[in-house]
Structures are given as C-alpha cells and as structure tokens.
Design an enzyme around this catalytic site. Structure first.
Site, PDB file in Angstrom:
ATOM      1  N   ASP A  16     -37.561 -21.035 -26.842  1.00 21.24           N
ATOM      2  CA  ASP A  16     -39.004 -21.091 -27.121  1.00 21.24           C
ATOM      3  C   ASP A  16     -39.282 -21.049 -28.621  1.00 21.24           C
ATOM      4  OD1 ASP A  16     -41.644 -21.284 -26.427  1.00 21.24           O
ATOM      5  OD2 ASP A  16     -41.915 -19.156 -25.968  1.00 21.24           O
ATOM      6  N   GLY A  17     -40.371 -21.692 -29.017  1.00 22.87           N
ATOM      7  CA  GLY A  17     -40.828 -21.590 -30.403  1.00 22.87           C
ATOM      8  C   GLY A  17     -40.724 -22.881 -31.208  1.00 22.87           C
ATOM      9  N   GLY A  59     -42.675 -25.495 -31.171  1.00 27.66           N
ATOM     10  CA  GLY A  59     -44.005 -25.904 -31.660  1.00 27.66           C
ATOM     11  C   GLY A  59     -44.404 -25.082 -32.878  1.00 27.66           C
ATOM     12  N   TRP A 104     -42.430 -23.531 -34.922  1.00 31.30           N
ATOM     13  CA  TRP A 104     -41.526 -23.869 -36.026  1.00 31.30           C
ATOM     14  C   TRP A 104     -42.074 -25.091 -36.775  1.00 31.30           C
ATOM     15  CZ3 TRP A 104     -38.623 -28.040 -37.607  1.00 31.30           C
ATOM     16  CH2 TRP A 104     -37.554 -27.784 -38.469  1.00 31.30           C
ATOM     17  N   HIS A 158     -39.232 -29.981 -31.614  1.00 34.51           N
ATOM     18  CA  HIS A 158     -38.353 -30.255 -30.461  1.00 34.51           C
ATOM     19  C   HIS A 158     -37.056 -30.929 -30.921  1.00 34.51           C
ATOM     20  CE1 HIS A 158     -41.432 -28.812 -27.900  1.00 34.51           C
ATOM     21  NE2 HIS A 158     -42.242 -29.841 -28.030  1.00 34.51           N
ATOM     22  N   SER A 210     -40.026 -26.898 -18.171  1.00 34.81           N
ATOM     23  CA  SER A 210     -40.443 -26.158 -16.973  1.00 34.81           C
ATOM     24  C   SER A 210     -41.350 -27.013 -16.098  1.00 34.81           C
ATOM     25  CB  SER A 210     -41.165 -24.863 -17.375  1.00 34.81           C
ATOM     26  OG  SER A 210     -42.511 -25.128 -17.707  1.00 34.81           O
ATOM     27  N   SER A 211     -41.479 -26.584 -14.844  1.00 35.06           N
ATOM     28  CA  SER A 211     -42.342 -27.331 -13.928  1.00 35.06           C
ATOM     29  C   SER A 211     -43.808 -27.226 -14.367  1.00 35.06           C
ATOM     30  CB  SER A 211     -42.158 -26.840 -12.486  1.00 35.06           C
ATOM     31  OG  SER A 211     -42.191 -25.440 -12.432  1.00 35.06           O
ATOM     32  N   ASN A 258     -44.556 -27.385 -17.707  1.00 34.94           N
ATOM     33  CA  ASN A 258     -44.687 -28.088 -18.999  1.00 34.94           C
ATOM     34  C   ASN A 258     -45.351 -29.463 -18.877  1.00 34.94           C
ATOM     35  OD1 ASN A 258     -41.635 -26.642 -20.380  1.00 34.94           O
ATOM     36  ND2 ASN A 258     -43.743 -26.069 -20.798  1.00 34.94           N
ATOM     37  N   ARG A 264     -34.725 -14.799 -24.759  1.00 36.76           N
ATOM     38  CA  ARG A 264     -35.878 -15.657 -25.040  1.00 36.76           C
ATOM     39  C   ARG A 264     -36.202 -15.551 -26.520  1.00 36.76           C
ATOM     40  NH1 ARG A 264     -41.255 -17.053 -21.695  1.00 36.76           N
ATOM     41  NH2 ARG A 264     -42.149 -18.479 -23.221  1.00 36.76           N
ATOM     42  N   GLU A 318     -30.026  -8.323 -18.142  1.00 38.90           N
ATOM     43  CA  GLU A 318     -30.542  -7.680 -19.345  1.00 38.90           C
ATOM     44  C   GLU A 318     -31.412  -8.704 -20.065  1.00 38.90           C
ATOM     45  OE1 GLU A 318     -30.099  -4.511 -20.252  1.00 38.90           O
ATOM     46  OE2 GLU A 318     -28.946  -4.207 -18.409  1.00 38.90           O
TER      47      GLU A 318
END
Ligand code: IPE
Ligand code: IPE
Ligand code: MG
Length: 251
Positions: free
Chosen positions: A22-23, A25, A27, A39, A67-68, A70, A190, A209
């Site tokens: 994640d992240g 966008g 960035w 991306h 993801s479903s 997205n 994540r 974890e």
C-alpha cells in the site's frame, strides 16, 4: 515459535509472508507525479521483494496486487493497473521461472479480461514444477468473495450428495478456498502505516502476526523488508495456549 520444519532456516523465519503493498498513490503525490508513476515504482519493489524473500528462505510470499474493491477506482487507474500486471507477467515470468519461482494466483478469475486470465494461467502452468519460493499473486482478490465462492462449492457438493454436512470442518473449508494447500501466513505486512486488512486473507490470517511499517510500498526496500522480518522474529506466538516459559512457571 514460527517454524517447525527441520531445515537450516532459522526458527524465527516465517514460512509464509503476506504483504499488502500500500501507498503507491501517496508516494506519487508526494512527488507531484500521477498515481500511475507510483504503481510503476511499486512494480520495481515487487521484483526486489521476491528476491529478498527467496534469499531469506521464505517458502511462500503472497502479494496483494489488486483487490475486488479496487474496481471502484477511476477507470484510467484501473486500466493502468491492468497494463502493469500484463507488463510484469510478460517481462518477468521468464526470469521468475529461471529463478525456480512457482507462481500461484488467488482471487476471482471472472470479470478479469480474458488475455490477463490467460497470462495468469500460463504463469501458473509454466512454473508449476518449480521447487523454489511460491509467489502467490492476489489479483481481483477479496476474502469475503473467496469465502462466498467456497461456501457455494461446498453447498453444491452437499446438494449432489458428495459431501455430508457433518463432515464440513475447518479443514474442509480450507480445502475449498483459493489458498488450499498453502500454509496460513505467519505474518501479514502492510506498508504505508495503514492498519487494516482491507478484505485480505480474513480466514487465513486468524493467527498471523501483523507488522505495519510506515514507509510507502515504493520505498519498501530490502532493508525495510528485513526490518519487518526482525519485528516478526521478536513476537511471541501462542495460538491461544501458554508460552513455554510460562508453562514451566505454572507447573
Ligand atoms: C496500493 O497503493 C496499490 C493498489 C491498491 C493497487 P495505493 O494505490 O492504494 O496507494 P495509496 O493508498 O492511494 O497511497
Ligand atoms: C488494499 O489497499 C489493496 C491492495 C494493496 C491491492 P487499498 O489501498 O485498496 O485499501 P483501502 O481502500 O485503503 O482500505
Ligand atoms: Mg491504498
């Protein structure tokens, strides 16, 4: 204890690492660039992450690629993400294969473009005999959708008399979900500081974890990956039981 296999791999090495990348966008935004630039930078990190995981003797690396949910993004961004996946498979598959990586794809195959479906099937088939790390690509993946599809399959088996309701147990459900045959993730990482699952591996992460590095995915380099693994190694996993030193005190 993270690992019970009798190899030279350290006991604290997770067998299965799952990453919510994640992240991208944010960035790009921080650099005044379009989201797609984030991306693209993210894809570079995917290559590095696979290599780092293989070197660390991790057996399974699952990457949440799309993801479903997205599909809710702007049409142009969705189309750019599909283009990047095509690019990644076409450009990197030969090298992954050379490096003995086995590719497995999880997620719903319906509603993805036929050419992408074909690329994914080809990646799985070409690498199925490989014996190195398994790279699990979660594409058009949503855990609720995965569970619904599994329950539907089980209901059909019961309806056709192939399965008794009494024999439905945790193992039976695990055998019907996309990750059948793959051990549960020991750790879910994540990036970007967000601390949520966003519909990722809800069933499989029951005892995982969680590590939440603050860096954005395009900045998640080898050192950041090793830091996340070190954080995991410091955890005490109990699975509902009592840890060994405490057990000694009890008795
Ligand atoms: C993750 O980065 C990539 C995908 C979801 C495909 P994001 O695109 O979610 O980046 P942020 O969260 O907007 O920064
Ligand atoms: C999760 O990230 C999906 C992937 C990394 C592929 P999102 O950026 O889509 O998640 P939310 O919307 O912030 O929960
Ligand atoms: Mg995001």
């Amino acid at each position: 204890m993270a690992r019970t296999m009798q190899t030279e791999t350290p006991i604290s090495t997770p067998r299965h690492v799952a990453i919510i990348m994640d992240g991208n966008g944010r960035w790009a935004k921080a650099r005044g660039l379009p989201r797609t630039a984030g991306h693209k930078a993210g894809v570079e990190r995917v290559r590095e992450a696979v290599r780092t995981a293989a070197e660390a003797k991790i057996d399974y690396l699952t990457l949440f690629a799309f993801s479903s949910e997205n599909w809710r993004r702007p049409e142009q961004e969705v189309s750019d993400l599909m283009g990047l996946l095509r690019f990644f498979i076409r450009k990197d598959l030969a090298e992954l294969h050379r490096e003995n990586v086995r590719v497995k794809v999880i997620g719903c195959r319906q509603s993805i473009q036929p050419d992408i479906r074909a690329l994914l099937v080809d990646a799985e088939q070409r690498t199925r005999e490989n014996t190195g790390i398994t790279l699990v690509i979660a594409f058009n993946y949503g855990a609720r959708d995965e569970l619904v599809r599994a329950v539907r399959q089980i209901a059909e088996a019961v309806q056709s008399g192939k399965l008794e309701p009494e024999s439905i147990d945790e193992a039976a459900l695990s055998a019907h979900i996309d990750t059948a045959g793959i051990p549960d993730p020991d750790v879910v990482i994540r990036t970007s500081g967000e601390q949520r699952l966003s519909n990722f591996l809800l069933w499989q992460a029951a005892y995982s974890e969680f590590v939440f590095p603050s860096c954005l995915w395009p900045d998640f380099d080898r050192a950041a990956f090793h830091e996340a693994l070190a954080e995991y190694a410091r955890r005490d996993r109990r699975f509902g039981a009592v840890s060994a030193p405490d057990l000694a005190v009890c008795s």
